[in-house]
Design an enzyme around this catalytic site. Structure first.
Site, PDB file in Angstrom:
ATOM      1  N   TYR A   8       0.806  -1.225   0.000  1.00 42.28           N
ATOM      2  CA  TYR A   8       0.000   0.000   0.000  1.00 42.28           C
ATOM      3  C   TYR A   8       0.838   1.272   0.000  1.00 42.28           C
ATOM      4  CZ  TYR A   8       1.191  -0.779   4.872  1.00 42.28           C
ATOM      5  OH  TYR A   8       1.885  -1.036   6.028  1.00 42.28           O
ATOM      6  N   GLU A  73      10.760  -4.021   5.956  1.00 45.62           N
ATOM      7  CA  GLU A  73       9.711  -3.536   6.862  1.00 45.62           C
ATOM      8  C   GLU A  73      10.099  -3.667   8.335  1.00 45.62           C
ATOM      9  OE1 GLU A  73       7.564  -1.843   5.561  1.00 45.62           O
ATOM     10  OE2 GLU A  73       7.010  -2.636   3.606  1.00 45.62           O
TER      11      GLU A  73
END
Length: 115
Positions: A8, A73
């Site tokens: 996203y 991440e």
């Protein structure tokens, strides 16, 4: 083994970290149910539980790519992996954990349309 991943933010097509997915297959665009909130953290977004739909893309990735995404991440410190149902099947989604840094909500739920 293959995995589905919903992205996203900077991993989306045309964004700064999309090269991580250069050998992965884009399955399609996807908008989540209104169960999340997307925040602008400066160089990248943070997704948390909330009441907003978030726009993104679903990719088919291999084990090596998934491991590289986990490093990017900072799993399990900055983000954690959870699952989300998509039209393509169950996918991994990265949930932001450092909620003290959340200040600037992206009202559209779309990182690529942030102002």
């Amino acid at each position: 083994m293959q995995h589905l991943v919903f992205v996203y933010g900077t991993l989306r097509h045309g964004e700064s970290n999309h090269t991580y997915l250069q050998h992965s297959q884009l399955l399609g665009q996807f908008e989540t149910k209104p169960e999340y909130a997307l925040y602008d953290l400066g160089a990248y977004p943070g997704l948390v539980e909330g009441h907003q739909s978030v726009h993104g893309e679903v990719y088919l990735v291999d084990e090596h790519t998934l491991a590289q995404l986990d490093i990017l991440e900072d799993v399990p410190v900055e983000y954690r992996r959870d699952t989300i149902e998509t039209p393509f099947g169950t996918a991994w989604i990265y949930i932001y954990q450092e909620t003290h840094r959340l200040h600037s909500l992206i009202d559209s739920g779309d990182w690529c349309q942030r102002v």
